[in-house]
Design a protein around this motif. Sequence first.
Motif, short mmCIF file in Angstrom:
data_model
loop_
_atom_site.label_atom_id
_atom_site.label_comp_id
_atom_site.label_asym_id
_atom_site.label_seq_id
_atom_site.Cartn_x
_atom_site.Cartn_y
_atom_site.Cartn_z
N TYR A 76 -5.13 0.17 1.13
CA TYR A 76 -5.26 0.45 2.56
C TYR A 76 -6.25 1.58 2.79
O TYR A 76 -6.18 2.64 2.15
CB TYR A 76 -3.91 0.86 3.15
N HIS A 77 -7.17 1.39 3.72
CA HIS A 77 -8.08 2.45 4.14
C HIS A 77 -7.27 3.53 4.86
O HIS A 77 -6.24 3.25 5.48
CB HIS A 77 -9.14 1.87 5.07
N ALA A 86 -7.86 4.94 7.54
CA ALA A 86 -7.84 4.68 8.99
C ALA A 86 -7.04 3.44 9.34
O ALA A 86 -6.91 3.10 10.52
CB ALA A 86 -9.26 4.57 9.53
N ASP A 87 -6.52 2.77 8.34
CA ASP A 87 -5.66 1.61 8.55
C ASP A 87 -4.25 2.13 8.85
O ASP A 87 -3.60 2.73 7.99
CB ASP A 87 -5.66 0.74 7.29
N LEU A 140 -6.81 -7.38 12.88
CA LEU A 140 -7.06 -6.06 12.32
C LEU A 140 -7.39 -5.01 13.37
O LEU A 140 -7.09 -3.82 13.16
CB LEU A 140 -8.19 -6.15 11.29
N ARG A 179 -4.49 -3.04 14.09
CA ARG A 179 -3.88 -2.34 12.95
C ARG A 179 -4.62 -1.06 12.57
O ARG A 179 -4.07 -0.23 11.85
CB ARG A 179 -3.85 -3.27 11.74
N TRP A 180 -5.84 -0.91 12.99
CA TRP A 180 -6.64 0.26 12.62
C TRP A 180 -6.73 1.26 13.78
O TRP A 180 -6.52 0.89 14.95
CB TRP A 180 -8.06 -0.17 12.27
N GLU A 181 -7.04 2.49 13.43
CA GLU A 181 -7.40 3.46 14.47
C GLU A 181 -8.59 2.90 15.25
O GLU A 181 -9.60 2.49 14.66
CB GLU A 181 -7.76 4.80 13.85
N GLU A 218 -12.11 3.98 14.55
CA GLU A 218 -12.58 3.84 13.18
C GLU A 218 -12.85 2.39 12.76
O GLU A 218 -13.54 2.16 11.76
CB GLU A 218 -11.56 4.44 12.21
N PHE A 219 -12.31 1.45 13.51
CA PHE A 219 -12.40 0.06 13.05
C PHE A 219 -13.79 -0.51 13.25
O PHE A 219 -14.35 -0.49 14.35
CB PHE A 219 -11.39 -0.82 13.78
N GLU A 253 -6.12 -9.26 2.91
CA GLU A 253 -5.39 -8.79 4.09
C GLU A 253 -4.01 -9.41 4.19
O GLU A 253 -3.09 -8.79 4.72
CB GLU A 253 -6.20 -9.06 5.36
#
Length: 439
Positions: free
Chosen positions: A280-281, A283-284, A346, A349-351, A354-355, A373
């Motif tokens: 996971y990143h 930012a995820d 996605l 799911r991300w900031e 940041e995505f 994923e």
Amino acid sequence: MLASCARYLDVKPDSSLAVPKTLKDLQAILDNETRRNTSYAYAGDVAADYYYLLEADFNRLNDAFDARNIYLWAPDASADRDWNNLYLNIFDVNVVLEEAGSAEAGNLTETDRKRIQGTAHFIRGWCFFQLAQLFAVPFDSGSADQSLGIPLRLSPNIEAPTTRSSLAETYQQIITDLSRAIDLLPTSSPVAVRPDKAAAHAALARVYLIMGDYQRSLDHANAALELEDGLMDFNDLDPLATKPIEVLNIEVLFHAQIPNGGGGFVTPRARVDSVLYASYHDADLRKQVYYRQNADGTYHFKGDYGTNPGIPFAGLATDELWLIKAECHARLSNADLAIESLNTLLVTRWEKSEFIPYQATDADEALQLIIAERNKELAFRAGIRWSDLRRLNKDPRFAKTLTRSMGSETYTLNPDDARYTFLIPANVVQQTGIEQNAR
């Protein structure tokens, strides 16, 4: 059939089944939450690779579930409880299906009669599917007619002979039941503990994905999403909460859970696989919403869609459908549509700041991203990872050799291992004469 539980042949399992005369009686059978919503298959998840146990926690596992043998992929590991629970479920709904056509309506309506019949078909098809993921070999269209499936119990007559259908017949019955459910169920359900058309379409989307019929899987994923396509925005969740995700949230199409699998999933016993967590990143947001750090620096899962992270969610939800849709597009060489579907999920799911939307140069690259994923989005989602391992092991790009350490021993499960199919309960084989699975 249910010789695996001899006392079950001597008495009816519930007094409410003795004289069901009205639709209300049949609805009461279906509303037995313990049987209908919390008794789905756990063995595949105990054996799955998204977590591991320390030796002290391994030793705490409940012997009644045979969880230690399942966890270590022992050749004689017993998934008898899954067999019994699922066939008891099937018995119940067979009673409903036998009586529903003639039951007195009472204060219910003919629309209720159809819904009751549709629910019974849904439950039966879904239970047959769960059984096939454990007790039948992975589906292969080229050999399904010759491979053994599971016993298909289509009536509540417990004295009917028990035989194993072919794998092709098994999946055809699953499809027949779930298709009938689509015809009979309402467009929407007031609460997700009762299935509706979207849930039945979602179930068929998963079934066809497992079968490798990607066009039909895509068709049913689209049909479900046309009815219910909601996704939570993880930016709106509290990642520090003990349980950030609500039960019966907008993504849940059908609510179901497994038994606790012998206690292996009790937090923080089930430690998250380190490779999975590292994927996971930062930012995820799933990295914070799904997981919490333990005192020893490892992590446990807290992002369950059910009532308790120690009892994994085994239902159907829209996030899975978006991933099914994405994968099917990639399998059908539609790279742009595949990535578009993946990004739809996605971005929630991300900031937000940041995505960066994923891109792929071709369908193969898209597929690689989507499978990665799936592993991240659907970790600790009961009933999915074991089926994914079984189907993806047939593709060299995704085949995986599993290893576990316990004490001084290392245990291995190769991609083509017969242990991906559990043994049928020994007393069922002894009393019925059906063929046992290979070892």
